[in-house]
Design a protein around this motif. Sequence first.
Motif, PDB file in Angstrom:
ATOM      1  N   LYS A  43     -17.109  29.307   1.057  1.00 48.79           N
ATOM      2  CA  LYS A  43     -17.977  29.446   0.028  1.00 48.79           C
ATOM      3  C   LYS A  43     -18.646  30.864   0.492  1.00 48.79           C
ATOM      4  CE  LYS A  43     -21.742  27.609  -1.952  1.00 48.79           C
ATOM      5  NZ  LYS A  43     -22.819  27.351  -1.008  1.00 48.79           N
ATOM      6  N   ASN A  67     -27.899  22.281   1.962  1.00 46.63           N
ATOM      7  CA  ASN A  67     -28.122  22.414   0.551  1.00 46.63           C
ATOM      8  C   ASN A  67     -26.645  23.617   0.429  1.00 46.63           C
ATOM      9  OD1 ASN A  67     -29.120  24.371   0.842  1.00 46.63           O
ATOM     10  ND2 ASN A  67     -30.894  23.957  -0.964  1.00 46.63           N
ATOM     11  N   MET A 105     -20.226   9.767  -5.713  1.00 45.98           N
ATOM     12  CA  MET A 105     -20.353  11.401  -5.989  1.00 45.98           C
ATOM     13  C   MET A 105     -21.717  11.847  -5.260  1.00 45.98           C
ATOM     14  SD  MET A 105     -17.333  10.607  -7.356  1.00 45.98           S
ATOM     15  CE  MET A 105     -17.269   8.725  -8.237  1.00 45.98           C
ATOM     16  N   GLN A 106     -21.779  10.835  -4.536  1.00 44.63           N
ATOM     17  CA  GLN A 106     -23.682  12.206  -4.038  1.00 44.63           C
ATOM     18  C   GLN A 106     -22.925  12.305  -2.359  1.00 44.63           C
ATOM     19  OE1 GLN A 106     -26.405  11.939  -4.807  1.00 44.63           O
ATOM     20  NE2 GLN A 106     -25.642  11.544  -6.640  1.00 44.63           N
ATOM     21  N   ILE A 107     -23.684  13.182  -1.849  1.00 41.29           N
ATOM     22  CA  ILE A 107     -23.102  14.317  -0.629  1.00 41.29           C
ATOM     23  C   ILE A 107     -23.840  12.997   0.448  1.00 41.29           C
ATOM     24  CG2 ILE A 107     -24.364  15.491   1.421  1.00 41.29           C
ATOM     25  CD1 ILE A 107     -26.002  17.457  -1.342  1.00 41.29           C
ATOM     26  N   SER A 160     -15.759  26.222  -0.321  1.00 42.78           N
ATOM     27  CA  SER A 160     -15.687  25.650  -1.667  1.00 42.78           C
ATOM     28  C   SER A 160     -14.236  25.420  -2.459  1.00 42.78           C
ATOM     29  CB  SER A 160     -16.089  26.776  -2.677  1.00 42.78           C
ATOM     30  OG  SER A 160     -16.120  25.905  -3.909  1.00 42.78           O
ATOM     31  N   ASN A 162     -20.086  17.525  -0.454  1.00 42.01           N
ATOM     32  CA  ASN A 162     -20.568  17.245  -1.618  1.00 42.01           C
ATOM     33  C   ASN A 162     -18.910  17.355  -2.818  1.00 42.01           C
ATOM     34  OD1 ASN A 162     -21.746  17.564  -3.898  1.00 42.01           O
ATOM     35  ND2 ASN A 162     -22.897  19.642  -3.190  1.00 42.01           N
ATOM     36  N   ARG A 163     -19.082  16.290  -2.393  1.00 37.78           N
ATOM     37  CA  ARG A 163     -17.538  15.784  -3.829  1.00 37.78           C
ATOM     38  C   ARG A 163     -17.469  15.627  -5.080  1.00 37.78           C
ATOM     39  NH1 ARG A 163     -12.086  13.370  -2.353  1.00 37.78           N
ATOM     40  NH2 ARG A 163     -11.175  14.177  -4.313  1.00 37.78           N
ATOM     41  N   LEU A 164     -17.174  16.198  -5.558  1.00 41.61           N
ATOM     42  CA  LEU A 164     -17.706  16.123  -6.769  1.00 41.61           C
ATOM     43  C   LEU A 164     -16.102  16.151  -7.640  1.00 41.61           C
ATOM     44  CD1 LEU A 164     -19.720  19.572  -6.911  1.00 41.61           C
ATOM     45  CD2 LEU A 164     -20.539  17.145  -7.531  1.00 41.61           C
ATOM     46  N   TRP A 165     -16.137  15.290  -8.884  1.00 41.90           N
ATOM     47  CA  TRP A 165     -15.116  14.923  -9.155  1.00 41.90           C
ATOM     48  C   TRP A 165     -13.313  15.470  -8.645  1.00 41.90           C
ATOM     49  CZ3 TRP A 165     -13.452  10.057  -9.882  1.00 41.90           C
ATOM     50  CH2 TRP A 165     -12.324   9.336 -10.420  1.00 41.90           C
ATOM     51  N   ALA A 166     -13.613  16.350  -9.599  1.00 47.73           N
ATOM     52  CA  ALA A 166     -12.654  17.975  -8.935  1.00 47.73           C
ATOM     53  C   ALA A 166     -12.373  18.997  -7.742  1.00 47.73           C
ATOM     54  CB  ALA A 166     -11.864  18.187  -9.885  1.00 47.73           C
ATOM     55  N   MET A 167     -13.659  18.929  -7.488  1.00 49.09           N
ATOM     56  CA  MET A 167     -14.310  20.535  -6.900  1.00 49.09           C
ATOM     57  C   MET A 167     -14.905  19.559  -5.737  1.00 49.09           C
ATOM     58  SD  MET A 167     -17.491  22.423  -7.654  1.00 49.09           S
ATOM     59  CE  MET A 167     -17.617  24.164  -6.893  1.00 49.09           C
ATOM     60  N   ASN A 184     -17.289  20.537  -2.188  1.00 48.39           N
ATOM     61  CA  ASN A 184     -17.782  21.567  -1.030  1.00 48.39           C
ATOM     62  C   ASN A 184     -18.265  21.293   0.524  1.00 48.39           C
ATOM     63  OD1 ASN A 184     -18.590  23.935  -3.439  1.00 48.39           O
ATOM     64  ND2 ASN A 184     -18.720  21.645  -4.545  1.00 48.39           N
TER      65      ASN A 184
END
Lengths: 800, 277
Positions: free
Chosen positions: B85, B62, B1-3, B80, B16-21, B23
């Motif tokens: 964003k 970032n 789950m890193q960038i 986002s 910047n892929r997070l589980w449910a979000m 960016n």
Amino acid sequence: MTNDDVRVGVFVCHCGRNIAATVDVHAVAEYAKTLPNVVYVKENIYTCAEPGQNEIKAGIKEHNLNRVVVAACSPKLHEPTFRECVAEAGLNKYLFEMVNIREHCSWVHMRDRENTMKKACDLVKSGVAKASRLKPLEDITVGVEKAAMVIGGGVAGCQAALDLGSMGFKTYLVEREPSIGGIMAQLDKTLPTLDCSICILGPKLVDTGKHKNIDLIANAEVKNVSGYVGNFDVEVEIKPRYVDDVKCNGCGACVDVCPVILPNKYDMNLKPRKAIYASFAQAVPLRFNIDVDRCTKCGLCMKACDKHAINFNQQPKTRNMRVGTIIVAVGCEPFDATRKKEYGYGKYENVINSMEFERIICASGPTGGELVRKDGSHAKKVAFIQCVGSRDEKVGNKYCSLYCCAASIKQAMLIKEHDPDAQVAIFYMDMRTHGKGYEDLYDRAREAGIMFIRGRPSEIKENSKNKNVVVVVENTLMNEIMEEEFDMAVLALGMQPTENAKRISTLLHIPADTSGFFMESHPKLKPVDTPIDGIYLAGASAQPRDIKDSVMSASAAAARAGIPMTAGKVSVEGITSVVDLSKCKVCGICAQRCPYGAITVDTQKNTTSVLGASCKGCGTCVADCPFGALEQNHFTDEQIFAQIDALLEEEPEKKIVSFNCNWCSYAGADLAGVSRFQYPANVRIIRVMCSGRVSKDMVLRAFEKGAGMVLVAPCHPADCHYISGNVWAKKRIDEQLRATLQKSGVEPRRLRFFYISAAEGLIYANLINEMNKELQENLEKWKGQKLVRAGAKKVEAKPA
Amino acid sequence: MQISKYSDAKRTVVDNRLWAMKNSLVLEKNMCIVCDVCSKACPMEAVVLSSAGVDIDEKKCNLCEVCAYVCPTGAINIFSDKNKKEILRQSGGFPSFPKKLEIKVEKCPKDCVECEKACDMTTGGAIKVVSHKVIDVSEKCLRCVKCAEACPEGAIKVNPVFFGDIEINAEKCPTGCVECVDVCPTRAIKEKNGKVLLEKKYCVFCGACEVVCPAKDKGALVMKRNIMVSNGDGFSAIWTNALEKLTSTKSLAAAYNSINSEKLRKLALESQMVEEK
């Protein structure tokens, strides 16, 4: 003291029939009377019983004895008893010597009465020779600072700090992360009752944070530790938060304006956080930090903060404190699942690990508690894979992580709770639900329809169309190969020691086992003590532990740490090293040998000093001092040389001299005795505290006196009671001395270096049998080999 | 789950892929003119500039939005999930820039498409007459003045962002080199009889020519931005950093003296002083 002043009393024990059945005790007693300095000899049926002890006390009074030798069982059993006994009679307790004619003699040579008799006499002679040279010593008493430090603020660290604080001791709790809480704070529910983890942990964290005796130092690391039990000097470095601890009130206005979005470590990188952040909602202390490496330094947070708490000029701060005891609770970390390549973690998006699962199923997690896949669909069919990073020699973690079976059942139950129609399968090798109520949890899981499939999956594949995972496994109960498709696979991660644990291990001189977990002083009877006095273990840094066990061990460690602090003082055995400054050349070798940092070498003042309270009395420094400037009290060169000489007075060529360390091989030989493992009676054991004490000169002296063979038997490599004494012994005896022997005309095979643990009685007996066989075969040849020594250390056993 | 980052012929995406979000930074390569504005404005120095194009160092980036704001062609966007964003701008950290073109459409003669014809950029036309009195200006518009010149009614007002000086000393150019001619997005630099010729009035001070010029050290091409025009001031070091890097120190000083920046400086001083006490 002139020789006439030494008055030795020898007490020979029958031990019922235990000794008397094999050894003619009366003859031994008669022999003892002929030994120099012996003025009184007495036989006892049971010397350790009260009548026996009274006879010792009477002997001391009536015959004005100033040395006492008891020839009976192992000193590991009754040395403390007799020391106390002679002390009661007004003698210094160190003027007592014990001769082991039971475990090391009568019990192990039951079929060879003649030689057993000879051995018993030899041992008594050796004991008398040592006793004649004993010096009175005093135990060292040191004061104990009534303050403690707990390193690590997980649930174990918090519990230990709370217990110590509530006992009334000032407690410093040092946490590396910005907030205390540890791994438990990341969990959704606890087992076996499925109650909310943070709901039960949160209040504990708050209590810890506001306890009047606890000084919570978060975002900090222990940089240096020196000193000894009762007086540890600790240096702690507090990392800058860039937010003023005092001014920040935790309102969070800064977070809204920060433009930087980063993965949140607390949420296993599944949820975003800003560059300015608080670890989690229930963080203690609830203060914000700036991730300065990722911050754009835009200054918007400064504008948003009406308390003016943000300060980019903060520097690391150092705090020094003195504490009496230290509790190590640095915990563990989850196994890195990418190392198990066959499971495709990090490659397939629907293979997740158990910690990520905890965050996803948690209501405050990235999906609000819904078990949603990365693509947004609900996972309806989930597989749990057990033992990922546990019981796996391939990745180097041979141990069982203990918590994961029950934890996976808990997680499976949570899925069922969210969605009763979901299908859940757990792939296991063995279901180990060892705790109270854990088996009930297992039963409930079976009732709830969770499938348990016995078999360790060989591979996880991905269905490229729908990103489902395919688990390939041999169902060992059904004897069939299965390939089953699931929406999601959860890897139950084992626990392993943290990277930080290595640093702590070197910093505090506490040894770790081969897996990297800290070693207990005794696995059963001292499970929370370390070999270093005053340092205790709590939580999962000693072994994998679940929450309950961690809390239990933490309370135990706090109770143990409370003992010296309540007493206000500790006493240390007087068998420490001392320096003779007239011989010392300040070379510093001794300081290198000392694993406890007890020796200070000051090249400027040209002095070497030993701190008695830190010295544990292994004697490694003494054996390696090239100038003979060091001496170990109670195990002096003079005393040990006298023992060697006494043992080898008659027929030395037929004898094997065995140097056994007190903690492993001496105990191993004791075990051989208790178990009646028979071996030849020509072995003569000399007890030293550590194999590190055995100097080259001792071995050479034995050969000089004509010994047939010499055995040095240390603890196994990682098991040394004194951390590294056996390492130096190996270097000195096993690696360097053989060449010397070769040059001196002694066949190097006559010197043996063999690791014997306290559990290896049979191996010790077999070793002696094997050595004796070789000795008998070469008796004539070896008899002629004379050791020639040039420039040897002149330590003569003066006639006492 | 890193960038992570992936790149194809059309776009570069920093994810910047997070589980449910999710960016992400999206760089549309066909819109990028390979100028140096984003690389100078980036506070993390995450933009890697070469004649091959613009690349983003995902380890440094970032997703702070600055490049998206300053890009003259709107080639970079930061999202986002599915929305843009814009935390930095909403919290007053970075000002907006003036509207690219102000067109008094009521003046438009019927069937006039002069502006559309005049717009001549390497990335294609940015102004389009949709119907009578309806003119569409795309993000691509670089604020050159070609359309305004061409407008028979003088109905178009162009608001430049950068003012500065540019000079091409053709005698110092390497023989036959026409690199700047090839890259100039507004075609302000032309080639005539093997010589490079600059029409200053069309220059938008994007800096694309400077990026490729092989002889800029020898003084063949000198470009300096003096002023950056924005709608007010930004309250952030990102903004002052962009000013410092993109304009002359003169306007930086002006920015520092503006009310907001003074406040920022005061705050910094204040927190320091309290610390000292």
